[in-house]
Design a protein around this motif. Structure first.
Motif, PDB file in Angstrom:
ATOM      1  N   GLY A   1      22.538  71.125 -15.753  1.00  0.00           N
ATOM      2  CA  GLY A   1      21.611  70.814 -16.841  1.00  0.00           C
ATOM      3  C   GLY A   1      20.223  70.474 -16.315  1.00  0.00           C
ATOM      4  N   PRO A   2      20.098  69.405 -15.494  1.00  0.00           N
ATOM      5  CA  PRO A   2      18.765  69.107 -14.938  1.00  0.00           C
ATOM      6  C   PRO A   2      18.255  70.198 -14.003  1.00  0.00           C
ATOM      7  N   ASN A   3      19.161  70.935 -13.370  1.00  0.00           N
ATOM      8  CA  ASN A   3      18.743  72.019 -12.485  1.00  0.00           C
ATOM      9  C   ASN A   3      17.980  73.081 -13.267  1.00  0.00           C
ATOM     10  N   VAL A   4      18.530  73.486 -14.407  1.00  0.00           N
ATOM     11  CA  VAL A   4      17.856  74.473 -15.256  1.00  0.00           C
ATOM     12  C   VAL A   4      16.608  73.865 -15.891  1.00  0.00           C
ATOM     13  N   ALA A   5      16.695  72.590 -16.267  1.00  0.00           N
ATOM     14  CA  ALA A   5      15.531  71.912 -16.838  1.00  0.00           C
ATOM     15  C   ALA A   5      14.397  71.855 -15.822  1.00  0.00           C
ATOM     16  N   GLY A   6      14.748  71.747 -14.533  1.00  0.00           N
ATOM     17  CA  GLY A   6      13.731  71.732 -13.488  1.00  0.00           C
ATOM     18  C   GLY A   6      12.974  73.041 -13.399  1.00  0.00           C
TER      19      GLY A   6
END
Length: 440
Positions: free
Chosen positions: A419-424
């Motif tokens: 989730g945060p990886n894609v948000a990054g």
């Protein structure tokens, strides 16, 4: 004997400078890291090989027809080029002085029309743009290669974990703090007299903190093309070193109890949500920040092809053949910027150091944001997944999962960290748009 002497004086060995020898060694080191250590081999192999090609003396693979003519053309041709740029060479000066004068005029004093006329002179006498120079002009200077890679990345990205837990968007946003912190750091180093970075160069360096290679290349090609080689090498080097650089920071900022936090199972995400999200994301971001539209537009287009389910052939091409071809051309084009005269400078060391700082701050900011969210939320978040916000997809998510398993063998964080990886990725594209908006 004269012919042998002419052959020797025209050889690469005779014309090899110390700087070119050093850069060829740097290219070999990059190949070693890619092949033996498997550090980002898909990019470091073509970048390293391109760096070697760019520094072969007399080959002219990485320079334009005009630059080749200035370097090696006969005096009569130098006079024609100078005349095309509206200058007259001093007949009493040496040939080397003529070359320096013409080079100075071409770099700083000539108008676009004069440069075109001088280029025509060079091409009319038999000089042509080098292969790597052409790759750079077509793929990087135009901005097309990073954008096509972003489309391929979008076609391989699953927004499901982000949609299932929208709070992780804040983790990806927090990890971009390293970009702006490094921007101010570069400006500060210039103010103190340690380095000599313009504000545009500082912004391009800061993007390294997003650990997103295509974004770093795109921004540097717009704001600081003269630093492209160093910035690209730094960005991909730190992406490759994620498994070594992130764990110490993650462990330093978390307790064992925090690393053992088990997160609840993600909810199923419908196909409709996955189709609507890239369209909604594009509309929201592009309408408020049009300068981010090229990167996010291609990213969302690639993802829409993946999720709509009706263009499998296009999706397969974007995920495989197209992105592989573009990666080869992009790597060689970036390698062409590793020429000794531009790469071997004190500023390169500053770029590498600032890139490290940007990456470390981005990792720390994501972890600290997760800890802050735990204070304000009843649903606990394992702070380790905050480190995945630096957008080195999917390596950062794998590292978060690995560190979590070390503390709790039954705690699988991979899908939560995506989730945060894609948000990054989204965050770094937005940060790039902000930089280009104010400085481009």
């Amino acid at each position: 004997m004269d012919k042998l002497l002419t052959l020797w004086e025209g050889s690469g060995l005779y014309n090899l400078t110390l700087g070119q020898a050093v850069m060829i060694a740097v290219g070999l080191v990059l190949l070693y890291l890619a092949i033996h250590k498997r550090f980002e081999p898909l990019l470091l192999v073509p970048i390293g090989f391109g760096g070697i090609l760019a520094n072969i003396p007399e080959a002219g693979l990485a320079i334009s027809a005009l630059d080749q003519a200035i370097e090696v053309a006969r005096p009569a041709v130098l006079h024609q080029i100078a005349s095309a740029m509206g200058a007259t060479l001093d007949p009493l000066a040496s040939e080397e002085a003529w070359r320096s004068t013409v080079r100075l005029i071409a770099d700083d004093g000539a108008s676009p029309d004069q440069l075109r006329a001088a280029r025509d002179v060079a091409m009319n006498v038999g000089y042509g743009d080098g292969l790597l120079y052409t790759f750079y002009a077509v793929a990087v200077a135009s901005g097309i290669a990073p954008l096509l890679i972003f489309m391929g990345v979008g076609a391989m990205t699953d927004f499901g974990p982000l949609l299932a837990n929208p709070r992780t968007l804040f983790l990806g946003a927090a990890a971009q703090f390293g970009i702006f912190a490094t921007l101010f750091g570069a400006v500060g180093m210039t103010t103190l007299g340690w380095m000599d970075f313009s504000i545009e160069q500082a912004a391009a360096i800061g993007i390294i903190g997003g650990a997103d290679g295509p974004t770093s290349i795109y921004v540097s090609s717009v704001l600081a093309p003269e630093l492209l080689g160093a910035i690209a090498v730094a960005a991909y080097a730190y992406m490759a070193l994620v498994p070594l650089l992130q764990p110490p920071i993650m462990k330093l900022l978390t307790t064992r109890k925090e690393r053992e936090i088990t997160m609840t199972q993600l909810r199923p995400v419908s196909k409709l949500e996955k189709i609507v999200f890239p369209l909604l994301l594009l509309m929201l971001v592009a309408l408020f920040l049009p300068d981010a539209a090229p990167l996010l537009g291609m990213f969302c287009f690639g993802n829409l092809m993946r999720e709509c389910g009706v263009v499998e052939r296009l999706t397969d091409t974007a995920q495989n053949a197209l992105i592989n071809i573009v990666t080869i051309v992009l790597g060689l084009a970036v390698g062409s910027r590793l020429m000794a005269e531009s790469f071997l400078a004190v500023e390169t060391l500053g770029i590498m150091a600032l890139g490290m700082v940007a990456f470390a701050i981005g990792t720390a900011a994501g972890v600290l944001m997760a800890k802050l969210m735990n204070v304000m939320s009843k649903m606990p978040i394992n702070p380790l997944i905050g480190a995945a916000g630096v957008s080195a997809v999917p390596m950062a998510a794998r590292v978060a999962n690995k560190v979590g398993l070390e503390s709790n063998p039954h705690n699988f964080l991979l899908m939560h960290a995506m989730g945060p990886n894609v948000a990054g990725v989204i965050g770094s594209a937005v940060a790039a748009g902000v930089m280009i908006k104010y400085l481009g």
